[in-house]
Enzyme design. Structure first.
Site, PDB file in Angstrom:
ATOM      1  CG  ASP A  68      -0.094   1.953  -5.713  1.00 33.91           C
ATOM      2  OD1 ASP A  68      -1.218   1.507  -6.008  1.00 33.91           O
ATOM      3  OD2 ASP A  68       0.589   1.529  -4.763  1.00 33.91           O
ATOM      4  CD  GLN A  77      -2.823  -7.115  -3.320  1.00 31.79           C
ATOM      5  OE1 GLN A  77      -3.508  -7.794  -4.088  1.00 31.79           O
ATOM      6  NE2 GLN A  77      -1.691  -6.572  -3.691  1.00 31.79           N
ATOM      7  N   GLY A 101       0.859  -1.174   0.000  1.00 35.32           N
ATOM      8  CA  GLY A 101       0.000   0.000   0.000  1.00 35.32           C
ATOM      9  C   GLY A 101       0.902   1.233   0.000  1.00 35.32           C
ATOM     10  CB  ALA A 102       0.966   4.197  -2.212  1.00 37.31           C
ATOM     11  CE  LYS A 107      -1.885  -4.322  -6.585  1.00 38.79           C
ATOM     12  NZ  LYS A 107      -0.475  -4.739  -6.819  1.00 38.79           N
ATOM     13  NE  ARG A 154       5.483  -3.419  -4.432  1.00 44.70           N
ATOM     14  CZ  ARG A 154       4.168  -3.579  -4.199  1.00 44.70           C
ATOM     15  NH1 ARG A 154       3.693  -3.446  -2.980  1.00 44.70           N
ATOM     16  NH2 ARG A 154       3.346  -3.867  -5.188  1.00 44.70           N
TER      17      ARG A 154
HETATM   18  O1  MRU Z   1       0.666  -3.987  -4.536  1.00 43.83           O
HETATM   19  P1  MRU Z   1       0.021  -3.280  -3.395  1.00 43.83           P
HETATM   20  O2  MRU Z   1      -0.779  -4.172  -2.513  1.00 43.83           O
HETATM   21  O3  MRU Z   1       0.998  -2.422  -2.627  1.00 43.83           O
HETATM   22  O4  MRU Z   1      -1.003  -2.299  -4.101  1.00 43.83           O
HETATM   23  C1  MRU Z   1      -1.780  -1.430  -3.322  1.00 43.83           C
HETATM   24  C2  MRU Z   1      -2.746  -0.643  -4.095  1.00 43.83           C
HETATM   25  O5  MRU Z   1      -2.853  -0.752  -5.295  1.00 43.83           O
HETATM   26  C3  MRU Z   1      -3.553   0.365  -3.332  1.00 43.83           C
HETATM   27  O6  MRU Z   1      -4.798   0.564  -3.930  1.00 43.83           O
HETATM   28  C4  MRU Z   1      -2.791   1.687  -3.336  1.00 43.83           C
HETATM   29  O7  MRU Z   1      -1.499   1.525  -2.834  1.00 43.83           O
HETATM   30  C5  MRU Z   1      -3.454   2.715  -2.553  1.00 43.83           C
HETATM   31  S1  MRU Z   1      -3.167   2.423  -0.834  1.00 43.83           S
HETATM   32  C6  MRU Z   1      -3.893   3.560   0.111  1.00 43.83           C
END
Ligand code: MRU
Length: 364
Positions: free
Chosen positions: A243, A202, A54-55, A254, A90
């Protein structure tokens, strides 16, 4: 937010005042396990293998990664090496680069002996600010849910979300889920369609767990169900996280988010994206063309993990041995498909003008 009645953030300082505790998200929803990060490498690996994800939480973990590195060695060389190591973990979530920029700006010009305390203070402040920011996003998004609820008195507001942009994707509250928690807490009847979000699930594993822990009614659906549910009038609103948001309002999130936005537009369903200022990449003018998309291991596509009937956590293969798999982890939804952006400063159009109306200090 609470887990079994106890309030947690997704990342916090250990009682010893220097180690960093996280919830191991690779174990959820089956096991609630706290992992303690002691070194820069622990923090970098936690991001890479998605114990944290999550970002905003990636950014917070990287900030503490700098602290852990400085604890061993406060030299310029160690600081640069830590920054480079974390930056590689990442590539898509811009909060990572933002948090590292903030940490470097804080400590770089300080004498070596002052760096560690300043770094811990800044990382803690970034975490506290993330919580405040997300609460503000929640309040701003709540108004959208209230408006829909007002148009269907006594009926449930159905909201579809993709992936996990809840409290465990941030330090607390979440982005896309913050307005939903606030609506639920206010007594507005809400129900969430949680896309399972292959390949890492997720939605099924994390969003459903979070919502369930807080008592928010929800239903897990396969990623391909969204269009059908929209066609049948079973979705009032879509809210996702992002993100990285380009300065033109394109949103990277995502993989699969783009398809939801297309289906939402075809069915006249509002599609909102919730984000803190730290997710805006002002240097990218065209998100579709220029946001780097993380390509992850094909193993995540060909295999699934989950709990077997005997309680053990197992990994199974779903494809024929030898089949290759592509695994782009994110996609970009063009601004024209986004009804609006929900930020800590208010809701705006997904466009350069819209973003600048909320962040005028970015006008050049
Ligand atoms: O690969 P991830 O689980 O880190 O991806 C997360 C997402 O795509 C979330 O929607 C995004 O980070 C927003 S989090 C507040």
């Amino acid at each position: 937010m609470k887990v079994a009645g106890k309030a947690y953030r997704s990342i916090w300082l250990n009682d010893d005042g220097w180690r960093v505790d996280i919830i191991d998200q690779t174990r959820l929803p089956h096991e609630f396990e706290i992992v303690t990060l002691k070194t820069l490498e622990d923090a970098a690996r936690a991001i890479e293998i998605m114990q944290v994800r999550g970002a905003p939480l990636i950014g917070a973990t990287a900030a503490y990664g700098i602290c852990l590195a400085l604890r061993r060695d406060p030299s310029d060389e160690a600081l640069e090496a830590a920054d480079a190591r974390l930056r590689r973990t990442r590539p898509t979530a811009i909060n990572l680069m933002w948090a590292l920029d903030e940490m470097l700006a804080t400590v770089r010009n300080l004498p070596r002996d002052d760096r560690l305390a300043a770094a811990y203070k800044r990382a803690g402040d970034l975490c506290d600010a993330d919580v405040e920011t997300n609460a503000a996003i929640g309040r701003n998004g709540l108004k959208l849910i209230e408006d829909i609820a007002a148009g269907k008195p006594g009926e449930t507001v159905h909201i579809l979300t993709h992936c996990n942009a809840g409290w465990i994707a941030t330090v607390d509250w979440g982005t896309a889920l913050a307005p939903i928690y606030m609506a639920h807490d206010k007594g507005i009847p809400v129900h969430v369609w949680a896309d399972e979000t292959r390949p890492r699930n997720q939605g099924a594993a994390l969003t459903a767990w979070e919502l369930g822990s807080h008592g928010v009614p929800h239903t897990i659906v396969v990623d391909n169900a969204g269009g059908h549910l929209m066609q049948k009038g079973q979705v009032d609103l879509v809210i996702t996280g992002t993100d990285r948001t380009a300065s033109n309002g394109d949103v990277c999130n995502k993989i699969g988010t783009y398809l939801k936005a297309l289906a939402a537009q075809d069915n006249d369903i509002p599609f909102y994206v919730a984000l803190p200022h730290s997710t805006i990449d002002w240097s990218v003018a065209d998100g579709v063309a220029d946001i780097p998309i993380e390509e992850r291991d094909g193993d995540e596509v060909t295999h699934l993990s989950g709990r077997a009937d005997d309680g053990s956590i197992v990994k199974i293969q779903v494809s024929a041995p030898g089949s290759g798999a592509g695994n782009p982890a994110f996609d970009v939804t063009p601004a024209r498909l986004v009804t609006g952006l929900i930020t800590e400063r208010g809701v705006c159009e997904a466009s350069t003008e819209g973003l600048l109306s909320l962040y005028p200090e970015r006008k050049t």
